[in-house]
Design a protein around this motif. Sequence first.
Motif, short mmCIF file in Angstrom:
data_model
loop_
_atom_site.label_atom_id
_atom_site.label_comp_id
_atom_site.label_asym_id
_atom_site.label_seq_id
_atom_site.Cartn_x
_atom_site.Cartn_y
_atom_site.Cartn_z
N VAL A 19 0.85 -1.19 0.00
CA VAL A 19 0.00 0.00 0.00
C VAL A 19 0.88 1.24 0.00
CG1 VAL A 19 -1.99 -1.10 1.10
CG2 VAL A 19 -0.24 -0.05 2.51
N ASN A 20 0.38 2.26 -0.64
CA ASN A 20 1.09 3.54 -0.73
C ASN A 20 0.27 4.57 0.02
OD1 ASN A 20 3.13 2.64 -2.79
ND2 ASN A 20 1.25 2.27 -3.92
N ILE A 21 0.75 4.96 1.18
CA ILE A 21 0.02 5.88 2.05
C ILE A 21 0.70 7.24 2.01
CG2 ILE A 21 -0.69 6.36 4.42
CD1 ILE A 21 -0.72 3.28 4.84
N GLY A 37 5.85 3.34 6.84
CA GLY A 37 5.90 3.29 5.39
C GLY A 37 5.18 4.43 4.69
N ALA A 38 4.45 5.23 5.45
CA ALA A 38 3.73 6.36 4.84
C ALA A 38 4.71 7.42 4.36
CB ALA A 38 2.74 6.96 5.84
N ILE A 61 -4.90 8.23 1.25
CA ILE A 61 -4.59 9.53 1.82
C ILE A 61 -5.05 9.57 3.28
CG2 ILE A 61 -4.80 12.02 1.50
CD1 ILE A 61 -3.64 10.50 -0.93
N VAL A 62 -4.15 10.06 4.15
CA VAL A 62 -4.39 10.07 5.59
C VAL A 62 -4.16 11.47 6.15
CG1 VAL A 62 -3.56 9.14 7.79
CG2 VAL A 62 -3.58 7.68 5.78
N VAL A 83 -6.78 7.38 -6.02
CA VAL A 83 -6.66 7.64 -4.60
C VAL A 83 -7.87 7.11 -3.82
CG1 VAL A 83 -5.12 9.62 -4.73
CG2 VAL A 83 -7.56 9.96 -4.99
N THR A 84 -7.63 6.87 -2.53
CA THR A 84 -8.66 6.46 -1.59
C THR A 84 -8.45 7.27 -0.31
OG1 THR A 84 -8.64 4.21 -2.49
CG2 THR A 84 -9.63 4.50 -0.31
#
Length: 98
Positions: A19-21, A37-38, A61-62, A83-84
């Motif tokens: 996952v790509n955060i 990892g974000a 996206i966080v 994106v999510t």
Amino acid sequence: MKKLSTSEVKMLLNEGKSVNIIDVREVEEVKEGMIPGAIHIPLGLLEFRLHELDKEKDYIIVCRSGGRSARAYELLESRGYTVTNMTGGMLDWNGETK
């Protein structure tokens, strides 16, 4: 808008999914902990750092509560990124942080 809950993101990480955060909080906020990892790109700098992102990847996206990540979502989606938005943000996150 595509959304995932914090528990769904945590499940993806626990399953070893790639996952790509992107964490769009401010520097002071990420000092309290980030999802391992974000990538940290504050919302105000996101437009200027788009060249660092790959349109072939999906991004989650966080932010702190979900508001800024929704704005980041809109910006990235309008530029052709997949994106999510992680709903609830880091306030709801009970997974590992670094």
